[in-house]
Design an enzyme around this catalytic site. Structure first.
Site, mmCIF file in Angstrom:
data_model
loop_
_atom_site.group_PDB
_atom_site.id
_atom_site.type_symbol
_atom_site.label_atom_id
_atom_site.label_comp_id
_atom_site.label_asym_id
_atom_site.label_seq_id
_atom_site.Cartn_x
_atom_site.Cartn_y
_atom_site.Cartn_z
ATOM 1 C CE LYS A 29 31.815 44.841 44.378
ATOM 2 N NZ LYS A 29 30.654 45.286 43.594
ATOM 3 C CB SER B 71 34.849 40.751 43.854
ATOM 4 O OG SER B 71 36.240 40.550 43.819
ATOM 5 C CE1 TYR C 145 35.546 45.914 44.559
ATOM 6 C CE2 TYR C 145 37.161 44.144 44.790
ATOM 7 C CZ TYR C 145 36.071 44.701 44.135
ATOM 8 O OH TYR C 145 35.497 44.030 43.077
HETATM 9 C C1 UD1 Z 1 42.292 42.540 42.147
HETATM 10 C C2 UD1 Z 1 41.221 42.019 43.080
HETATM 11 C C3 UD1 Z 1 39.961 41.675 42.317
HETATM 12 C C4 UD1 Z 1 39.512 42.860 41.502
HETATM 13 C C5 UD1 Z 1 40.644 43.236 40.558
HETATM 14 C C6 UD1 Z 1 40.242 44.410 39.706
HETATM 15 C C7 UD1 Z 1 42.056 40.816 45.035
HETATM 16 C C8 UD1 Z 1 42.579 39.508 45.541
HETATM 17 N N1 UD1 Z 1 41.715 40.822 43.756
HETATM 18 O O1 UD1 Z 1 42.722 41.427 41.397
HETATM 19 O O2 UD1 Z 1 38.954 41.326 43.192
HETATM 20 O O3 UD1 Z 1 38.374 42.489 40.760
HETATM 21 O O4 UD1 Z 1 41.806 43.580 41.319
HETATM 22 O O5 UD1 Z 1 40.210 45.592 40.411
HETATM 23 O O6 UD1 Z 1 41.953 41.756 45.755
HETATM 24 N N2 UD1 Z 1 50.663 42.200 38.625
HETATM 25 C C9 UD1 Z 1 51.969 42.459 38.250
HETATM 26 N N3 UD1 Z 1 52.280 43.703 37.769
HETATM 27 C C10 UD1 Z 1 51.339 44.699 37.652
HETATM 28 C C11 UD1 Z 1 50.006 44.422 38.038
HETATM 29 C C12 UD1 Z 1 49.704 43.177 38.538
HETATM 30 O O7 UD1 Z 1 52.842 41.593 38.342
HETATM 31 O O8 UD1 Z 1 51.699 45.807 37.227
HETATM 32 C C13 UD1 Z 1 50.299 40.848 39.078
HETATM 33 C C14 UD1 Z 1 49.709 40.788 40.482
HETATM 34 O O9 UD1 Z 1 50.698 40.654 41.454
HETATM 35 C C15 UD1 Z 1 48.809 39.545 40.348
HETATM 36 C C16 UD1 Z 1 48.353 39.562 38.884
HETATM 37 O O10 UD1 Z 1 49.296 40.373 38.197
HETATM 38 O O11 UD1 Z 1 49.569 38.379 40.560
HETATM 39 C C17 UD1 Z 1 46.975 40.160 38.692
HETATM 40 O O12 UD1 Z 1 46.912 41.447 39.317
HETATM 41 P P1 UD1 Z 1 45.696 42.458 39.045
HETATM 42 O O13 UD1 Z 1 45.412 42.530 37.594
HETATM 43 O O14 UD1 Z 1 45.995 43.716 39.764
HETATM 44 O O15 UD1 Z 1 44.431 41.721 39.701
HETATM 45 P P2 UD1 Z 1 44.233 41.099 41.159
HETATM 46 O O16 UD1 Z 1 45.092 41.777 42.155
HETATM 47 O O17 UD1 Z 1 44.330 39.628 41.027
#
Ligand code: UD1
Length: 342
Positions: free
Chosen positions: A157, A129, A153
């Site tokens: 990895k 990851s 997590y």
């Molecule tokens: C995280 C992990 C990644 C993992 C993935 C799936 C980190 C840095 N990354 O990715 O390794 O594979 O989860 O489990 O730890 N967001 C919103 N609203 C929401 C949800 C998310 O605004 O309801 C935003 C977040 O702030 C981020 C983006 O969307 O900027 C992506 O978030 P998300 O889909 O949760 O993935 P990551 O956090 O990038």
């Protein structure tokens, strides 16, 4: 080695595992799945076989940490290579349950390596990851960027990668790719397979899909004060079909590797949360209400890969667009409003 190869896929019923199983079946591989269904449905495997139009060689409902059960699998099947997906993957949960994460993710990997070793199996594709890069200083992120995990997590990895590196010193015949995925999203174009999180989705894409279908009222955008072009978090989203294809191509190149080689699996294209909301609106034709809320603890501003190394190594790169990712997620959501439970 006799063709077709037999591939053991751990976690084959999960989101990325199930799409990869279809890809392998489509390309003539014999596929054996082990999955304990900790976060997946057996229905996914029924659908894998429906989409591919041919059966999996075998399916075992076992935990990879159960060495006796895993040994039986290796005794029954002439495994040529292993793709190891089986792991817990929720960042927030890993902070609450670190012991479970180390036990399952690191313990699962060492158990698998022990059984592979006992059976002379030396080819492995490991599911890693981008989270192991942590809050990377330099964007785009290359494989040479230092590891700096910020949650259990991500640490598991990184630890698994270190285990693989050390095992390779001791066992030079081991040939492994560690594929560091950025943000896999999307669904199979048949709309039969997709991401089916249990409970309230913690990732942005399945949440957006549930807002579009009306299962949830609105999406919270976690912060609009990040140092990015529109203030919302930027990620490198990659279509799960490209991730699946990447695993198949990895198998084709395993015999060229000596030891373990880590590669980013990504597109190199950054998309902000607001851009993603707009893309999903276009794909679904539905309104997507959103509200800006506080930053989520542990989030980072931007994670974008340099995907050049995989392209140089394999002459391959991820090609599917953001619109394809959203369109496929939307079709899966429409056809499966409550996921695999239907
Ligand atoms: C995280 C992990 C990644 C993992 C993935 C799936 C980190 C840095 N990354 O990715 O390794 O594979 O989860 O489990 O730890 N967001 C919103 N609203 C929401 C949800 C998310 O605004 O309801 C935003 C977040 O702030 C981020 C983006 O969307 O900027 C992506 O978030 P998300 O889909 O949760 O993935 P990551 O956090 O990038």
């Amino acid at each position: 080695m006799s063709l077709p190869w037999t591939i053991l896929v751990t976690g084959g019923a999960g989101f990325i595992g199930s799409h990869t199983c279809v890809e392998l079946l489509d390309y003539g591989y014999e596929v054996v799945v082990v999955d304990n269904h900790a976060n997946s449905s057996p229905e996914a495997l029924a659908r894998v076989q429906k989409v591919a139009g041919r059966p999996l060689a075998a399916v075992y409902t076992i935990d990879v940490r159960d060495r006796a059960a895993l040994t039986e699998v290796f005794e029954r099947h002439p495994v040529d290579a292993v793709i190891h997906f089986a792991a817990h993957k929720a960042v927030g949960e890993s902070v609450e349950l670190p012991i479970d994460y180390y036990d399952n993710n690191v313990g699962g990997t060492t158990a698998l390596l022990a059984v592979m070793n006992a059976h002379g199996v030396h080819r492995l594709v490991f599911s890693s990851s981008c989270s192991l890069y942590g809050n990377a200083e330099r964007i785009p992120i290359t494989e040479q960027s230092p590891a700096a995990p910020t949650n259990p997590y991500a640490s598991t990895k990184w630890m698994c990668e270190q285990v693989l590196t050390d095992v390779c010193r001791h066992r030079p015949d081991l040939q492994a790719f560690s594929l560091r995925y950025f943000n896999p999203v999307g669904a199979h174009p048949s709309a039969l397979l997709g991401e089916d999180p249990l409970g309230i989705p913690s990732n942005v894409m399945p949440y957006l899909a549930q807002v579009a279908i009306g299962r949830r009222e609105k999406i919270s955008v976690f912060g609009d004060d990040w140092p990015t072009h529109d203030g919302t978090g930027v990620r490198d989203y990659i279509h799960v079909m490209d991730v699946a294809e990447g695993h198949r191509i990895a198998l084709e190149h395993l015999d060229e590797v000596r030891g373990v080689r880590a590669l980013n699996l990504a597109t190199g294209v950054g998309t902000s949360v607001l851009e993603l909301v707009a893309a999903f609106r276009r794909a679904s034709g539905r309104p997507i209400p959103y509200e800006i809320t506080a930053r989520r603890p542990g989030d980072v501003a931007r994670l974008i890969a340099d995907p050049g190394e995989i392209e140089r190594a394999w002459g391959w790169r991820a090609t599917r667009t953001l619109d394809q990712m959203c369109g496929d997620v939307w079709r899966f959501q429409l056809d499966n409003p409550v996921g695999y439970q239907a």
